[in-house]
Design an enzyme around this catalytic site. Structure first.
Site, PDB file in Angstrom:
ATOM      1  N   ALA A  11       8.452   2.150   5.240  1.00  0.00           N
ATOM      2  CA  ALA A  11       7.721   3.419   5.194  1.00  0.00           C
ATOM      3  C   ALA A  11       6.237   3.071   5.381  1.00  0.00           C
ATOM      4  O   ALA A  11       5.924   1.943   5.771  1.00  0.00           O
ATOM      5  CB  ALA A  11       8.004   4.133   3.879  1.00  0.00           C
ATOM      6  N   LYS A  75      10.710   2.466  -2.551  1.00  0.00           N
ATOM      7  CA  LYS A  75      10.361   3.360  -3.643  1.00  0.00           C
ATOM      8  C   LYS A  75      10.589   2.644  -4.974  1.00  0.00           C
ATOM      9  O   LYS A  75      11.597   1.970  -5.161  1.00  0.00           O
ATOM     10  CB  LYS A  75      11.274   4.590  -3.554  1.00  0.00           C
ATOM     11  CG  LYS A  75      10.668   5.861  -4.043  1.00  0.00           C
ATOM     12  CD  LYS A  75      11.664   6.996  -3.862  1.00  0.00           C
ATOM     13  CE  LYS A  75      11.016   8.338  -4.082  1.00  0.00           C
ATOM     14  NZ  LYS A  75       9.914   8.606  -3.154  1.00  0.00           N
ATOM     15  N   SER A 128      -3.299  -2.149  -3.880  1.00  0.00           N
ATOM     16  CA  SER A 128      -4.084  -0.915  -3.883  1.00  0.00           C
ATOM     17  C   SER A 128      -4.875  -0.778  -2.593  1.00  0.00           C
ATOM     18  O   SER A 128      -5.292  -1.766  -2.005  1.00  0.00           O
ATOM     19  CB  SER A 128      -5.056  -0.870  -5.062  1.00  0.00           C
ATOM     20  OG  SER A 128      -5.823   0.320  -4.983  1.00  0.00           O
ATOM     21  N   LYS A 183      -2.588  -3.751 -11.982  1.00  0.00           N
ATOM     22  CA  LYS A 183      -2.586  -2.626 -11.039  1.00  0.00           C
ATOM     23  C   LYS A 183      -2.507  -1.285 -11.786  1.00  0.00           C
ATOM     24  O   LYS A 183      -3.168  -0.314 -11.425  1.00  0.00           O
ATOM     25  CB  LYS A 183      -1.418  -2.751 -10.047  1.00  0.00           C
ATOM     26  CG  LYS A 183      -1.173  -1.527  -9.158  1.00  0.00           C
ATOM     27  CD  LYS A 183      -2.360  -1.240  -8.268  1.00  0.00           C
ATOM     28  CE  LYS A 183      -2.240  -0.129  -7.263  1.00  0.00           C
ATOM     29  NZ  LYS A 183      -1.213   0.836  -7.259  1.00  0.00           N
ATOM     30  N   HIS A 186      -5.834  -0.591 -13.181  1.00  0.00           N
ATOM     31  CA  HIS A 186      -6.667  -0.169 -12.041  1.00  0.00           C
ATOM     32  C   HIS A 186      -6.495   1.337 -11.821  1.00  0.00           C
ATOM     33  O   HIS A 186      -7.474   2.069 -11.674  1.00  0.00           O
ATOM     34  CB  HIS A 186      -6.280  -0.940 -10.775  1.00  0.00           C
ATOM     35  CG  HIS A 186      -6.788  -0.320  -9.496  1.00  0.00           C
ATOM     36  ND1 HIS A 186      -6.213   0.807  -8.939  1.00  0.00           N
ATOM     37  CD2 HIS A 186      -7.826  -0.640  -8.694  1.00  0.00           C
ATOM     38  CE1 HIS A 186      -6.884   1.137  -7.849  1.00  0.00           C
ATOM     39  NE2 HIS A 186      -7.862   0.278  -7.675  1.00  0.00           N
ATOM     40  N   ASN A 187      -5.264   1.791 -11.795  1.00  0.00           N
ATOM     41  CA  ASN A 187      -5.025   3.209 -11.548  1.00  0.00           C
ATOM     42  C   ASN A 187      -5.529   4.081 -12.696  1.00  0.00           C
ATOM     43  O   ASN A 187      -6.028   5.178 -12.463  1.00  0.00           O
ATOM     44  CB  ASN A 187      -3.539   3.458 -11.301  1.00  0.00           C
ATOM     45  CG  ASN A 187      -3.103   2.986  -9.929  1.00  0.00           C
ATOM     46  OD1 ASN A 187      -3.693   2.064  -9.368  1.00  0.00           O
ATOM     47  ND2 ASN A 187      -2.079   3.597  -9.377  1.00  0.00           N
ATOM     48  N   GLU A 190      -9.061   4.392 -12.195  1.00  0.00           N
ATOM     49  CA  GLU A 190      -9.230   5.306 -11.052  1.00  0.00           C
ATOM     50  C   GLU A 190      -9.171   6.772 -11.526  1.00  0.00           C
ATOM     51  O   GLU A 190     -10.004   7.594 -11.123  1.00  0.00           O
ATOM     52  CB  GLU A 190      -8.125   5.002 -10.043  1.00  0.00           C
ATOM     53  CG  GLU A 190      -8.003   5.936  -8.868  1.00  0.00           C
ATOM     54  CD  GLU A 190      -6.732   5.599  -8.054  1.00  0.00           C
ATOM     55  OE1 GLU A 190      -6.492   4.415  -7.767  1.00  0.00           O
ATOM     56  OE2 GLU A 190      -5.984   6.541  -7.726  1.00  0.00           O
TER      57      GLU A 190
END
Ligand code: NBP
Length: 478
Positions: A11, A75, A128, A183, A186-187, A190
């Protein structure tokens, strides 16, 4: 086999990472459950490099050199487990499966353990930068065994974003779940960054009385200073955008209900489990959640409160400068909280994550990339033991210089009825950290009163209980 890496799951993310590897000179075996995606990749981008299309997992594995590297970009959740189960039986000792999806770090810990027992390296890797980053250079946060990084790291370093000093935006984060944990945080950061920027916008709109185009100009100016970052940059672009259909500012025609995919929520859940206060990140998650409660908001619209009265021209300009101070100070606080969570996770799981390395690989490629992160890196460099980002002399001085304006902004927001949960929570966190005494003493008294939960005293060792229902004498409990 001759391919250095195989990518399964083509994807947007998998396809672009495969292209990125190929563009950097690697031979890339590519596979997808639905063959059409594999064919499309080769027919559309085949000239970019050396792709070896595979129609089955067996074919992909056969085309790989050893140790085999299989990057899974499907996914997150059950599909990732299904794909791991397809590939693991085809691999041999020393081969590696790299999960570049947004897995929860606990899933990564579980998968790493299970595969380690079968002699396979499992590399849970945060990626990211979205679609563009995957193609042109993401920030990559790999976890797993140190041995796997030796075999994989150089390849990741080739495809990762480059910081201004030329350093690649990837580094070994630590064993098992470390990469996905970093990660996740990190989000979370964010989310906080986005919420704080959104609050600054709302204040400039309602209190300064500026329109979106003018606010876009202000963000562009801020983007040349210490707030220089990707999120400030795109905020200016979004605010300057005019809706084609109505000619109205784009931001005015978008439904004001923010959605989320869950990584911000994970950051807060993990923080609660670790006992780390991350109110800035939590407020950002809750602000999105609140925005989505349309019925509740509708039912509450007639509740009394002040109507914001925009300031005059000179006062508005002065206020805008104060908002910049408040935004910067609040941002410092949310990074402080995020790095605290990384340290706590690292201690809990024995990862030994280097906070300076984290800051360094967030400087480019990822969504929170910012000039600021080079200064965070410098603060931590050689000082992994820094108790908090706010213990750094430079950051402490800056937040001290910002505080008067920060307080003025939060006070003005409260006076005018503009919700600023991020700014206010950041300020409360700052003041709580500074406080000589917290009302936690009273909470301990309450707990001891109704539940005999005991307390410690300021003037010596020991655990005590007061006989609240009796003569109120104190007993020593330990
Ligand atoms: P998606 O998350 O939309 O996943 C689609 C891919 O998963 C397709 O290749 C699909 O194959 C495959 N797949 C599914 Br669904 N179930 C499968 C199964 N049971 N067996 C085999 N393959 C299966 O793709 P994406 O947006 O490219 O994201 C990939 C990963 O990267 C995700 O974990 C995502 O959270 C993460 N991520 C995304 C971004 C971003 O900006 N989008 C950024 C960073 C990380 P099919 O073609 O046969 O249906």
């Amino acid at each position: 086999g001759t391919a250095q890496i195989g990518v399964t799951g083509l994807a947007v993310m998998g396809r672009n990472l495969a292209r990125n590897f190929a563009r950097n000179g690697y031979t890339v075996a590519v596979h997808n459950r639905t063959a059409a995606r594999t064919e499309a990749l080769v027919s559309e981008f085949g000239e970019e490099g050396a792709f070896l299309p595979a129609s089955t997992p067996e074919e992909l594995v056969e085309s790989l050199e050893r140790p085999r590297r299989v990057l899974v970009m499907v996914k997150a959740g059950a599909p990732t487990d299904a794909v791991i189960e397809e590939f693991a039986p085809l691999l041999e000792e020393g081969d590696m499966i790299i999960d570049g999806g947004n897995a929860h770090f606990e899933d990564t810990r579980r998968r790493e353990k299970a595969l380690r027992e079968r002699g396979i390296h499992f590399v849970g890797t945060g990626v990211s930068g979205g679609e563009e980053g995957a193609l042109r250079g993401p920030s990559i946060m790999p976890g797993g065994s140190a041995e796997s990084y030796r075999a994989l790291g150089p390849m990741l370093e080739r495809i990762a974003a480059e910081a201004d000093d030329g350093a690649p935006c990837t580094a070994y984060m630590g064993p098992d779940g470390a990469g996905h944990f970093v990660k996740m945080v990190h989000n979370g950061i964010e989310y906080a960054d986005m919420q704080l920027i959104a609050e600054a916008y709302q204040l400039l709109r309602d209190v300064a009385g500026y329109g979106p185009a003018r606010i876009a100009e202000i963000f562009r100016r801020w983007n040349t200073g210490r707030l220089d970052s990707y999120l400030i940059e795109i905020t200016a672009e979004v605010l300057a955008h005019v809706d084609e259909r109505t000619g109205e500012p784009f931001v005015d025609v978008v439904l004001d209900q923010a959605e989320q995919k869950g990584t911000g929520r994970w950051t807060v859940q993990a923080a609660l489990d670790l006992g780390v206060p991350v109110p800035g990140i939590a407020e950002a998650v809750f602000a999105r959640s609140l925005s989505g409660h349309a019925g509740l908001r509708r039912a509450s619209r007639s509740l009394p409160g002040p109507t914001p009265a925009p300031l005059g021209e000179a006062a508005a300009a002065r206020f805008a400068d104060q908002v910049e101070q408040a935004l910067y100070a609040s941002k410092l606080v949310s990074y402080t909280q995020g790095f605290h969570e990384i340290r706590a996770g690292s201690e809990e799981y024995g990862w030994e994550v280097d906070p300076g390395a984290v800051a360094a690989i967030w400087r480019a490629g990822c969504i929170i990339r910012a000039a600021f992160l080079d200064r965070v890196r410098a603060a931590y460099d050689g000082r992994g033991d820094l108790p908090s980002l706010l213990s750094d002399e430079t950051f402490a001085r800056e937040i001290g210089e910002a505080q008067d304006d920060w307080r003025a902004v939060v006070a003005e927001a409260a006076r005018q009825g503009v919700p600023v949960p991020g700014f206010a929570a950041a300020l409360a966190y700052y003041d709580a950290l500074r406080a000589e005494r917290l009302p936690a003493a009273l909470v301990q008294g309450q707990r001891d009163y109704f539940g005999a939960h005991t307390y410690r005293r300021t003037d010596g060792e020991g655990v005590f209980h007061t006989l609240w229902g009796g003569d109120r004498s104190e007993t020593r409990e330990d």
